[in-house]
Structure formats: C-alpha cells, structure tokens
Scaffold this motif. Structure first.
Motif, PDB file in Angstrom:
ATOM      1  N   ALA A 122      -3.462  -6.788  -1.645  1.00  0.00           N
ATOM      2  CA  ALA A 122      -2.897  -6.451  -2.914  1.00  0.00           C
ATOM      3  C   ALA A 122      -3.848  -5.764  -3.765  1.00  0.00           C
ATOM      4  O   ALA A 122      -3.636  -4.480  -4.446  1.00  0.00           O
ATOM      5  CB  ALA A 122      -1.850  -7.431  -3.430  1.00  0.00           C
ATOM      6  N   LEU A 123      -4.986  -6.523  -4.025  1.00  0.00           N
ATOM      7  CA  LEU A 123      -5.947  -5.766  -5.015  1.00  0.00           C
ATOM      8  C   LEU A 123      -6.299  -4.663  -4.601  1.00  0.00           C
ATOM      9  O   LEU A 123      -6.646  -3.670  -5.015  1.00  0.00           O
ATOM     10  CB  LEU A 123      -7.054  -6.884  -5.228  1.00  0.00           C
ATOM     11  N   PHE A 124      -6.903  -4.447  -3.113  1.00  0.00           N
ATOM     12  CA  PHE A 124      -7.117  -3.397  -2.398  1.00  0.00           C
ATOM     13  C   PHE A 124      -6.037  -2.250  -2.512  1.00  0.00           C
ATOM     14  O   PHE A 124      -6.491  -1.082  -2.941  1.00  0.00           O
ATOM     15  CB  PHE A 124      -7.610  -3.419  -0.868  1.00  0.00           C
ATOM     16  N   ARG A 125      -5.099  -2.308  -2.238  1.00  0.00           N
ATOM     17  CA  ARG A 125      -3.914  -1.556  -2.490  1.00  0.00           C
ATOM     18  C   ARG A 125      -3.981  -0.824  -3.837  1.00  0.00           C
ATOM     19  O   ARG A 125      -3.898   0.220  -4.246  1.00  0.00           O
ATOM     20  CB  ARG A 125      -2.482  -2.187  -2.221  1.00  0.00           C
ATOM     21  N   ILE A 126      -3.695  -1.759  -4.884  1.00  0.00           N
ATOM     22  CA  ILE A 126      -3.452  -1.481  -6.235  1.00  0.00           C
ATOM     23  C   ILE A 126      -4.967  -0.511  -6.811  1.00  0.00           C
ATOM     24  O   ILE A 126      -4.769   0.492  -7.210  1.00  0.00           O
ATOM     25  CB  ILE A 126      -3.511  -2.741  -7.256  1.00  0.00           C
ATOM     26  N   THR A 127      -5.983  -0.849  -6.396  1.00  0.00           N
ATOM     27  CA  THR A 127      -7.256  -0.408  -6.801  1.00  0.00           C
ATOM     28  C   THR A 127      -7.296   1.119  -6.090  1.00  0.00           C
ATOM     29  O   THR A 127      -7.867   1.988  -6.715  1.00  0.00           O
ATOM     30  CB  THR A 127      -8.533  -1.123  -6.376  1.00  0.00           C
ATOM     31  N   SER A 128      -7.060   1.069  -4.737  1.00  0.00           N
ATOM     32  CA  SER A 128      -6.943   2.276  -3.857  1.00  0.00           C
ATOM     33  C   SER A 128      -6.252   3.261  -4.416  1.00  0.00           C
ATOM     34  O   SER A 128      -6.516   4.617  -4.426  1.00  0.00           O
ATOM     35  CB  SER A 128      -6.662   2.087  -2.576  1.00  0.00           C
ATOM     36  N   ALA A 129      -5.162   3.211  -5.255  1.00  0.00           N
ATOM     37  CA  ALA A 129      -4.288   3.949  -5.839  1.00  0.00           C
ATOM     38  C   ALA A 129      -5.191   4.813  -7.086  1.00  0.00           C
ATOM     39  O   ALA A 129      -4.790   6.016  -7.100  1.00  0.00           O
ATOM     40  CB  ALA A 129      -2.830   3.397  -6.389  1.00  0.00           C
ATOM     41  N   GLN A 154       8.882  -0.381 -16.016  1.00  0.00           N
ATOM     42  CA  GLN A 154       8.267  -1.525 -15.938  1.00  0.00           C
ATOM     43  C   GLN A 154       6.982  -2.270 -16.436  1.00  0.00           C
ATOM     44  O   GLN A 154       6.697  -3.283 -16.852  1.00  0.00           O
ATOM     45  CB  GLN A 154       8.439  -2.162 -14.410  1.00  0.00           C
ATOM     46  N   ARG A 155       6.120  -1.074 -16.355  1.00  0.00           N
ATOM     47  CA  ARG A 155       4.544  -1.483 -17.004  1.00  0.00           C
ATOM     48  C   ARG A 155       4.538  -1.902 -18.268  1.00  0.00           C
ATOM     49  O   ARG A 155       4.960  -1.110 -19.072  1.00  0.00           O
ATOM     50  CB  ARG A 155       3.616  -0.287 -16.580  1.00  0.00           C
ATOM     51  N   ARG A 156       4.022  -3.302 -18.468  1.00  0.00           N
ATOM     52  CA  ARG A 156       3.856  -3.628 -19.772  1.00  0.00           C
ATOM     53  C   ARG A 156       2.646  -4.439 -19.891  1.00  0.00           C
ATOM     54  O   ARG A 156       2.207  -4.873 -18.903  1.00  0.00           O
ATOM     55  CB  ARG A 156       5.099  -4.542 -20.111  1.00  0.00           C
ATOM     56  N   SER A 157       1.908  -4.600 -21.113  1.00  0.00           N
ATOM     57  CA  SER A 157       0.802  -5.221 -21.304  1.00  0.00           C
ATOM     58  C   SER A 157       1.129  -6.663 -21.252  1.00  0.00           C
ATOM     59  O   SER A 157       1.571  -7.257 -22.149  1.00  0.00           O
ATOM     60  CB  SER A 157       0.247  -4.792 -22.578  1.00  0.00           C
ATOM     61  N   ILE A 158       0.619  -7.424 -19.909  1.00  0.00           N
ATOM     62  CA  ILE A 158       0.953  -8.838 -19.845  1.00  0.00           C
ATOM     63  C   ILE A 158      -0.148  -9.708 -20.333  1.00  0.00           C
ATOM     64  O   ILE A 158      -1.287  -9.374 -19.843  1.00  0.00           O
ATOM     65  CB  ILE A 158       1.519  -9.173 -18.549  1.00  0.00           C
ATOM     66  N   ARG A 159      -0.113 -10.599 -21.225  1.00  0.00           N
ATOM     67  CA  ARG A 159      -1.131 -11.446 -21.687  1.00  0.00           C
ATOM     68  C   ARG A 159      -1.350 -12.713 -21.245  1.00  0.00           C
ATOM     69  O   ARG A 159      -1.909 -13.449 -21.666  1.00  0.00           O
ATOM     70  CB  ARG A 159      -1.354 -11.276 -23.195  1.00  0.00           C
ATOM     71  N   PRO A 169       8.518 -10.846  -6.982  1.00  0.00           N
ATOM     72  CA  PRO A 169       9.670 -10.140  -6.499  1.00  0.00           C
ATOM     73  C   PRO A 169       9.212  -8.945  -5.619  1.00  0.00           C
ATOM     74  O   PRO A 169       7.993  -8.329  -5.762  1.00  0.00           O
ATOM     75  CB  PRO A 169      10.365  -9.693  -7.741  1.00  0.00           C
ATOM     76  N   ASN A 170      10.044  -8.814  -4.484  1.00  0.00           N
ATOM     77  CA  ASN A 170       9.872  -7.527  -3.681  1.00  0.00           C
ATOM     78  C   ASN A 170      10.432  -6.413  -4.165  1.00  0.00           C
ATOM     79  O   ASN A 170      11.396  -5.978  -4.424  1.00  0.00           O
ATOM     80  CB  ASN A 170      10.430  -7.829  -2.258  1.00  0.00           C
ATOM     81  N   SER A 171       9.289  -5.310  -4.674  1.00  0.00           N
ATOM     82  CA  SER A 171       9.678  -4.097  -5.481  1.00  0.00           C
ATOM     83  C   SER A 171       9.443  -2.959  -4.473  1.00  0.00           C
ATOM     84  O   SER A 171       9.420  -1.897  -4.977  1.00  0.00           O
ATOM     85  CB  SER A 171       8.915  -4.105  -6.712  1.00  0.00           C
ATOM     86  N   SER A 172       9.359  -3.183  -3.150  1.00  0.00           N
ATOM     87  CA  SER A 172       9.199  -2.116  -2.562  1.00  0.00           C
ATOM     88  C   SER A 172      10.089  -1.013  -2.586  1.00  0.00           C
ATOM     89  O   SER A 172      11.312  -1.039  -2.409  1.00  0.00           O
ATOM     90  CB  SER A 172       8.941  -2.555  -0.968  1.00  0.00           C
ATOM     91  N   GLY A 173       9.601   0.137  -2.684  1.00  0.00           N
ATOM     92  CA  GLY A 173      10.835   1.472  -2.706  1.00  0.00           C
ATOM     93  C   GLY A 173      10.902   1.758  -4.121  1.00  0.00           C
ATOM     94  O   GLY A 173      11.881   2.563  -4.157  1.00  0.00           O
ATOM     95  N   ARG A 174      10.562   1.057  -5.208  1.00  0.00           N
ATOM     96  CA  ARG A 174      11.063   1.609  -6.431  1.00  0.00           C
ATOM     97  C   ARG A 174      10.576   2.713  -6.859  1.00  0.00           C
ATOM     98  O   ARG A 174       9.418   3.210  -6.524  1.00  0.00           O
ATOM     99  CB  ARG A 174      10.625   0.483  -7.542  1.00  0.00           C
ATOM    100  N   ASN A 178      -2.775   4.978 -12.565  1.00  0.00           N
ATOM    101  CA  ASN A 178      -2.381   4.513 -11.239  1.00  0.00           C
ATOM    102  C   ASN A 178      -2.323   3.093 -10.784  1.00  0.00           C
ATOM    103  O   ASN A 178      -1.599   2.691 -10.071  1.00  0.00           O
ATOM    104  CB  ASN A 178      -3.346   5.507 -10.201  1.00  0.00           C
ATOM    105  N   LEU A 179      -3.409   2.382 -11.059  1.00  0.00           N
ATOM    106  CA  LEU A 179      -3.767   1.092 -10.817  1.00  0.00           C
ATOM    107  C   LEU A 179      -2.538   0.116 -11.413  1.00  0.00           C
ATOM    108  O   LEU A 179      -1.984  -0.588 -10.821  1.00  0.00           O
ATOM    109  CB  LEU A 179      -5.117   0.461 -11.277  1.00  0.00           C
ATOM    110  N   MET A 180      -2.276   0.491 -12.719  1.00  0.00           N
ATOM    111  CA  MET A 180      -1.183  -0.357 -13.592  1.00  0.00           C
ATOM    112  C   MET A 180       0.091  -0.162 -12.825  1.00  0.00           C
ATOM    113  O   MET A 180       0.911  -0.833 -13.019  1.00  0.00           O
ATOM    114  CB  MET A 180      -1.237  -0.067 -14.899  1.00  0.00           C
ATOM    115  N   LEU A 181       0.352   1.327 -12.686  1.00  0.00           N
ATOM    116  CA  LEU A 181       1.635   1.546 -12.060  1.00  0.00           C
ATOM    117  C   LEU A 181       1.950   0.959 -10.727  1.00  0.00           C
ATOM    118  O   LEU A 181       3.036   0.438 -10.302  1.00  0.00           O
ATOM    119  CB  LEU A 181       1.966   3.011 -12.129  1.00  0.00           C
ATOM    120  N   THR A 182       0.882   1.237  -9.798  1.00  0.00           N
ATOM    121  CA  THR A 182       1.102   0.553  -8.605  1.00  0.00           C
ATOM    122  C   THR A 182       1.109  -1.092  -8.756  1.00  0.00           C
ATOM    123  O   THR A 182       2.226  -1.504  -7.904  1.00  0.00           O
ATOM    124  CB  THR A 182      -0.172   0.585  -7.750  1.00  0.00           C
ATOM    125  N   ALA A 183       0.380  -1.777  -9.428  1.00  0.00           N
ATOM    126  CA  ALA A 183       0.648  -3.115  -9.747  1.00  0.00           C
ATOM    127  C   ALA A 183       2.289  -3.590 -10.119  1.00  0.00           C
ATOM    128  O   ALA A 183       2.732  -4.305  -9.927  1.00  0.00           O
ATOM    129  CB  ALA A 183      -0.376  -3.590 -10.802  1.00  0.00           C
TER     130      ALA A 183
END
Length: 210
Positions: free
Chosen positions: A34-41, A18-23, A5-10, A143-148
């Motif tokens: 996307a991995l670079f954006r997430i990690t850069s956060a 929304q952050r949950r532990s997904i297994r 889903p496109n979640s831009s601007g949330r 920060n990584l988890m929230l950005t993801a």
C-alpha cells in the motif's frame, strides 16, 4: 493487521473531499504494498521540463521515526528559545510534534532532488526553476494524499523538514542532492478523531472570464 474500508473505485471527487488532515491513527502497520502504491502516485505528478525533481523516503521503523521526530524537535526547540517562547509553550509544541510523528504507523518524507533543477545562470530564472520544482513537489504530495484517502488511509502534511532539511538528511542518511521539504504521516484514521469542520468553498475567490 488493522482492517480498513474497501474504497476501490471511488471517483477522484470523493477522494478530494475525503482527504482530511488526520492527527491520530489506530495502531497497526501499513502494508508495504500500500505504501508503494501511495508513493508511486507521486511519480505521476506534473513536473518542469519532463523531469522528476522529487524523491521520497518511506519510513516504517519506529526507532527511525522516533530519532527523526526528536531531532527535528530539538532544532525547533532552539528556535523557540531564540524567539523567547516560554518553557511550557516550548514543551507543549515540541512534545506534540514528536507524538504526531512517532504515533503514526508510517511516514513519507518528500524531497526535491537538487540535481534535477535546471541551472539557468540567471538569478531570476534560477529562482523560477526552484519555484516550479516546489510546485511540482506539492502536486506529487497531493497525489499521495488523494491515493491514500481513496484506499481508506489518513494522512497529515507536516512542514517540519522544510525548516531543518539538513537534520532530516543526516538522520535518514539521504543523498546529498536530496533536499527534504515535507513529511506525510500515514495510517488508519482513529474513528474517535474528528477533524475540524471544513468551511464551504468561498466563490469570492474565483474569477470567471467569458
């Protein structure tokens, strides 16, 4: 490529909830960008003395994930044997741990760079410097988890590297000053996986001074 889903601007508040532990994740790669954006956060996290005491290792290779997962599981298996756990429990725990890492499309290992820890030549002060570094890494990982979450990805914090940092360092061939502390799995959440119900915030844990 698996769509998400496109979640831009949330707003941040939505990402926090929304952050949950997904297994469990859907198959498919996580885009490098996307991995670079997430990690850069993580680089925007607060840190002591204007430092950056954290480092991140991004792993998308299935072979490397498998070697890392099995190496950490072997270390845990020895610990469980010393604790007297039953053979069936040892197998159940370690096999589940390996699956969670190998079935994730990507993982990020968060490390503290010991070269960034200020030496104070005082046991109490040195311990406080380490405590601040751990707090800072926790903020960076959050920060990584929230950005993801904002981008529609799921994550799960796994503490295994904290118990066997040398194993992780050797498998990933990390610099000697990198001390592995935590691991995040990242991927598109499997819609059939339902995280445990999150309890409402207990306001008894708050203290208000006026």
């Amino acid at each position: 490529m698996t769509s998400r889903p496109n979640s831009s601007g949330r707003p941040v508040a939505d990402a926090i909830l929304q952050r949950r532990s997904i297994r469990r994740y859907l198959p498919g790669e996580v885009e490098t960008e996307a991995l670079f954006r997430i990690t850069s956060a993580g680089l925007a996290a607060p840190a002591p003395h204007h430092s950056r005491p954290w480092r991140f290792a991004i792993i998308t290779s299935e072979a490397v994930r498998t070697t890392l997962a099995e190496s950490m599981a072997a270390e845990w298996r020895e610990e469980l044997v010393r604790e007297g756990a039953s053979t069936s429990r040892i197998s159940d725990l370690t096999e589940k741990s390996v699956r969670r890492i190998t079935e994730a499309p990507a993982i990020v290992v968060g490390c503290i760079d010991t070269a960034e820890i200020r030496a104070r030549n005082d046991n109490d002060l040195d311990q406080q410097e380490w405590t601040m570094a751990h707090f800072s890494l926790g903020a960076a990982m959050q920060n990584l988890m929230l950005t993801a979450a904002e981008e529609g990805f799921g994550t799960c914090w796994i503490a295994s590297p904290l118990y066997c940092p040398q194993v992780v360092r050797e498998v990933l061939e990390l610099p000697g000053t990198w001390l592995p502390q935590a691991l995040l799995t990242i991927g598109i959440p499997d819609p059939e996986y339902v995280p445990p119900t999150r309890e409402a915030a207990d306001t008894g844990g708050f203290v208000l001074f006026r």
